[in-house]
Scaffold this motif. Structure first.
Motif, PDB file in Angstrom:
ATOM      1  N   THR A 299      20.248 -18.308   7.185  1.00 22.41           N
ATOM      2  CA  THR A 299      19.003 -17.549   7.334  1.00 22.41           C
ATOM      3  C   THR A 299      18.837 -16.825   8.668  1.00 22.41           C
ATOM      4  N   SER A 300      19.520 -17.249   9.713  1.00 25.26           N
ATOM      5  CA  SER A 300      19.213 -16.712  11.048  1.00 25.26           C
ATOM      6  C   SER A 300      19.425 -15.202  11.129  1.00 25.26           C
ATOM      7  N   MET A 301      20.495 -14.703  10.535  1.00 24.90           N
ATOM      8  CA  MET A 301      20.735 -13.258  10.578  1.00 24.90           C
ATOM      9  C   MET A 301      19.720 -12.515   9.711  1.00 24.90           C
ATOM     10  N   SER A 302      19.423 -13.075   8.548  1.00 30.82           N
ATOM     11  CA  SER A 302      18.452 -12.433   7.652  1.00 30.82           C
ATOM     12  C   SER A 302      17.084 -12.316   8.318  1.00 30.82           C
ATOM     13  N   LEU A 303      16.653 -13.375   9.002  1.00 31.00           N
ATOM     14  CA  LEU A 303      15.352 -13.354   9.658  1.00 31.00           C
ATOM     15  C   LEU A 303      15.351 -12.414  10.866  1.00 31.00           C
ATOM     16  N   TYR A 304      16.495 -12.296  11.532  1.00 28.54           N
ATOM     17  CA  TYR A 304      16.607 -11.332  12.633  1.00 28.54           C
ATOM     18  C   TYR A 304      16.426  -9.912  12.106  1.00 28.54           C
ATOM     19  N   LEU A 305      17.116  -9.596  11.015  1.00 25.18           N
ATOM     20  CA  LEU A 305      17.033  -8.249  10.445  1.00 25.18           C
ATOM     21  C   LEU A 305      15.625  -7.961   9.929  1.00 25.18           C
ATOM     22  N   LYS A 306      14.998  -8.973   9.331  1.00 27.62           N
ATOM     23  CA  LYS A 306      13.638  -8.767   8.823  1.00 27.62           C
ATOM     24  C   LYS A 306      12.661  -8.545   9.975  1.00 27.62           C
ATOM     25  N   TYR A 307      12.868  -9.222  11.075  1.00 28.02           N
ATOM     26  CA  TYR A 307      11.982  -9.072  12.238  1.00 28.02           C
ATOM     27  C   TYR A 307      11.993  -7.629  12.738  1.00 28.02           C
ATOM     28  N   TYR A 308      13.173  -7.010  12.708  1.00 25.74           N
ATOM     29  CA  TYR A 308      13.296  -5.605  13.112  1.00 25.74           C
ATOM     30  C   TYR A 308      13.354  -4.712  11.865  1.00 25.74           C
ATOM     31  N   ARG A 309      12.378  -4.940  10.972  1.00 22.94           N
ATOM     32  CA  ARG A 309      12.382  -4.238   9.683  1.00 22.94           C
ATOM     33  C   ARG A 309      12.214  -2.726   9.825  1.00 22.94           C
ATOM     34  N   ASN A 310      11.717  -2.283  10.958  1.00 20.29           N
ATOM     35  CA  ASN A 310      11.607  -0.837  11.162  1.00 20.29           C
ATOM     36  C   ASN A 310      12.968  -0.195  11.427  1.00 20.29           C
ATOM     37  N   GLU A 311      13.941  -1.003  11.812  1.00 28.19           N
ATOM     38  CA  GLU A 311      15.280  -0.505  12.103  1.00 28.19           C
ATOM     39  C   GLU A 311      16.261  -0.742  10.963  1.00 28.19           C
ATOM     40  N   PHE A 312      15.925  -1.701  10.078  1.00 29.42           N
ATOM     41  CA  PHE A 312      16.828  -2.043   8.981  1.00 29.42           C
ATOM     42  C   PHE A 312      16.071  -1.967   7.658  1.00 29.42           C
ATOM     43  N   SER A 313      16.729  -1.384   6.649  1.00 30.81           N
ATOM     44  CA  SER A 313      16.114  -1.273   5.323  1.00 30.81           C
ATOM     45  C   SER A 313      16.204  -2.610   4.596  1.00 30.81           C
ATOM     46  N   ILE A 314      15.465  -2.741   3.483  1.00 29.82           N
ATOM     47  CA  ILE A 314      15.528  -3.952   2.662  1.00 29.82           C
ATOM     48  C   ILE A 314      16.961  -4.184   2.173  1.00 29.82           C
ATOM     49  N   ALA A 315      17.644  -3.104   1.809  1.00 34.51           N
ATOM     50  CA  ALA A 315      19.031  -3.226   1.354  1.00 34.51           C
ATOM     51  C   ALA A 315      19.915  -3.791   2.461  1.00 34.51           C
ATOM     52  N   GLN A 316      19.744  -3.318   3.678  1.00 31.28           N
ATOM     53  CA  GLN A 316      20.553  -3.822   4.794  1.00 31.28           C
ATOM     54  C   GLN A 316      20.214  -5.283   5.109  1.00 31.28           C
ATOM     55  N   VAL A 317      18.940  -5.622   5.017  1.00 31.38           N
ATOM     56  CA  VAL A 317      18.527  -7.002   5.285  1.00 31.38           C
ATOM     57  C   VAL A 317      19.207  -7.964   4.306  1.00 31.38           C
ATOM     58  N   ASN A 318      19.380  -7.536   3.066  1.00 32.76           N
ATOM     59  CA  ASN A 318      20.003  -8.394   2.058  1.00 32.76           C
ATOM     60  C   ASN A 318      21.526  -8.303   2.041  1.00 32.76           C
ATOM     61  N   ASN A 319      22.075  -7.145   2.362  1.00 39.35           N
ATOM     62  CA  ASN A 319      23.522  -6.939   2.209  1.00 39.35           C
ATOM     63  C   ASN A 319      24.341  -7.293   3.442  1.00 39.35           C
ATOM     64  N   LEU A 320      23.826  -7.016   4.623  1.00 42.31           N
ATOM     65  CA  LEU A 320      24.620  -7.267   5.829  1.00 42.31           C
ATOM     66  C   LEU A 320      25.021  -8.739   5.985  1.00 42.31           C
ATOM     67  N   PRO A 321      24.139  -9.705   5.720  1.00 39.96           N
ATOM     68  CA  PRO A 321      24.564 -11.107   5.854  1.00 39.96           C
ATOM     69  C   PRO A 321      25.668 -11.524   4.889  1.00 39.96           C
TER      70      PRO A 321
END
Length: 511
Positions: A312-334
């Motif tokens: 979860t740590s990477m997913s929560l990091y990406l969600k925290y900066y949701r203005n910089e990462f899309s929903i697709a990136q939040v789910n796919n990058l990890p």
């Protein structure tokens, strides 16, 4: 006579097994192409056509079902994090450490009922028990899609964990009941990669559900993820009713002939795991009296602690900066982390199968993990360095296959000890992880989990020490057993003495 005695397979566990897994190097006289061909061989050399056909059927039934079952359970567990970062948090008004609590509520029954569930498989046919449990966790995954509040979701996740508790230990039970020692490493390796594959697929599914189904029938995209996951789970469960052959002693599977079942029973006497496992105080006492239980359980616990930051740590990091990462990136990058786990596990399993030396890939993977853990603990590094650390940290999951194989092989001549050891590793490791998750990786600390990253750097470092310790003890055991064999009185006796004494003890004459 002494020379013959040294080479005689008096005690297979003392010489063959311990030597193979103490780090001895294989012969290197063959060419690279021959070595490559040997390493890719799926069946043992010299195996008959009938036995190859039997293994093909067993792989098609056992390996296919257990891998798919592990895939679907991982999918149904990982989807919680993907749903959380894709709208569930806002829709159900979750806050603080609610995600951690949902994970704990799921893990408590998963750990508590793991060993009792495996023991139940000695009394209830696995071909009934495992598919029924999978159907049940599929039902509660489906119901999670329609949860209106947090207490309801707690109840559904608890029941997913309860019915899913039998999946891992049950699969190990089935695989160990049908395959011989030389056949286990690669198959356990393939089984091990099915879990990160499920976690990967969950990310891609959530992206597709959010993009294509969000708002369809007035359901949010994260709700569709639970629905799709359950639809995947149900046919796998139904397949289990036909694919699981129970054990060789009790099998009535219609896909195996009577001759094939009989052949499997004969194979049990040449290195396969037991048909039934019974736990008693004597087994526990014996298991706790040796070094293997303490070192392997501790090493597995360190693995589970180190693994915490992967989910979860990477997913929560990406969600925290949701203005910089899309929903697709939040789910796919990890999912790249899981891809690294899959590739490294397959390579390590093939290497171990070829060299009988799990230490080198286990130590190398842990060393890589430690580097990534130190990077995240430092934190004040570039975003590229953080991504490298998150991605390559997936290498630690190599140990899931290697530690289980190593422990199984070292206890293969004492099947009750093997069952107690491997069951303790997974059960206690998960139990400890459940207790520490909310302490070291509380969701409210996102995006930087300072406490968690320092903690996993420590557990990764301890893992290196324990791997060296395990190898040292394995070599020491092998040396001690060899010395014991070499000092047998039979070595000093003359051929005439042996001729006189052996018929008396065994009913046979010497060479």
């Amino acid at each position: 006579m002494a020379e013959v005695q040294d080479k005689s397979p008096v005690d297979i566990s003392a010489v063959t097994i311990s030597d193979e897994y103490s780090g001895s190097e294989p012969t290197k006289k063959q060419s690279f192409m021959k070595n490559l061909k040997e390493s890719l061989r799926w069946y043992e050399k010299g195996m008959s056509k009938s036995e190859k056909l039997l293994l093909f059927k067993l792989d098609a039934m056992i390996l296919t079902f257990t891998c798919l079952s592990s895939f679907s359970l991982s999918l149904d567990l990982q989807n919680l994090t993907n749903a959380y970062v894709s709208g569930m948090k806002e829709d159900l008004d979750l806050a603080g450490n609610d995600l951690n609590m949902l994970t704990i509520v799921n893990q408590i029954p998963y750990c508590f009922f793991m060993i009792p569930g495996t023991m139940l498989m000695t009394r209830v046919r696995p071909s009934l028990l495992m598919p029924i449990c999978e159907l049940c966790w599929g039902v509660f995954t489906l119901l999670s899609a329609f949860a209106k509040n947090l207490p309801t979701l707690y109840a559904y996740r608890f029941l997913v964990g309860f019915f899913g508790s039998i999946s891992y230990t049950g699969s190990i039970f089935i695989i160990g009941s049908w395959y011989k020692k030389p056949e286990l490493s690669r198959r356990l390796g393939l089984y091990a990669v099915s879990s990160p594959l499920g976690a990967m697929f969950s990310g891609y599914l959530q992206t597709a559900a959010y993009d294509g189904l969000n708002g369809v029938n007035n359901l949010a995209g994260w709700r569709w993820l639970f629905i799709i996951c359950s639809i995947i789970t149900f046919p796998i469960a139904i397949y289990g009713f036909f694919a699981i052959p129970d054990t060789p002693a009790t099998s009535r599977n219609l896909l195996l002939t009577k001759d094939e079942i009989e052949m499997s029973r004969q194979r049990i006497g040449t290195g396969a795991a037991p048909v039934k496992k019974r736990l008693s105080f004597a087994v526990v006492k014996k298991g706790l009296s040796g070094w293997k239980w303490y070192l392997f359980v501790a090493s597995w616990a360190f693995l589970d602690q180190s693994e915490q930051r992967l989910s979860t740590s990477m997913s929560l990091y990406l969600k925290y900066y949701r203005n910089e990462f899309s929903i697709a990136q939040v789910n796919n990058l990890p999912t790249v982390t899981n891809a690294v786990s899959v590739v490294t596990t397959l390579i390590a399993s093939w290497y171990t199968d070829k060299t009988r030396n799990p230490f080198l890939p286990a130590f190398s993977a842990t060393a890589m993990y430690c580097i990534t853990a130190y990077i995240l603990a430092a934190w004040n590094v570039s975003l590229s360095a953080k991504f490298f650390a998150w991605f390559m940290g997936g290498s630690i999951l190599v140990l899931q296959s290697l530690l289980m194989t190593w422990a199984s092989i070292l206890t293969i001549t004492d099947l009750e000890e093997r069952a107690f050891l491997t069951g303790s590793m997974n059960c206690l490791g998960n139990a400890i992880k459940t207790g520490t998750n909310i302490v070291v990786f509380p969701a409210e600390q996102a995006p930087r989990f300072k406490r968690g990253y320092i903690w996993t750097a420590v557990t990764g470092s301890l893992q290196l020490i324990f791997l060296v310790w395990i190898k040292a003890m394995t070599i020491w055991d092998a040396k001690k057993k060899k010395e014991s064999i070499q000092s047998l009185p039979a070595v000093e006796e003359t051929p005439m003495d042996m001729d006189e004494k052996i018929p008396e003890e065994t009913g046979s004459s010497s060479d």
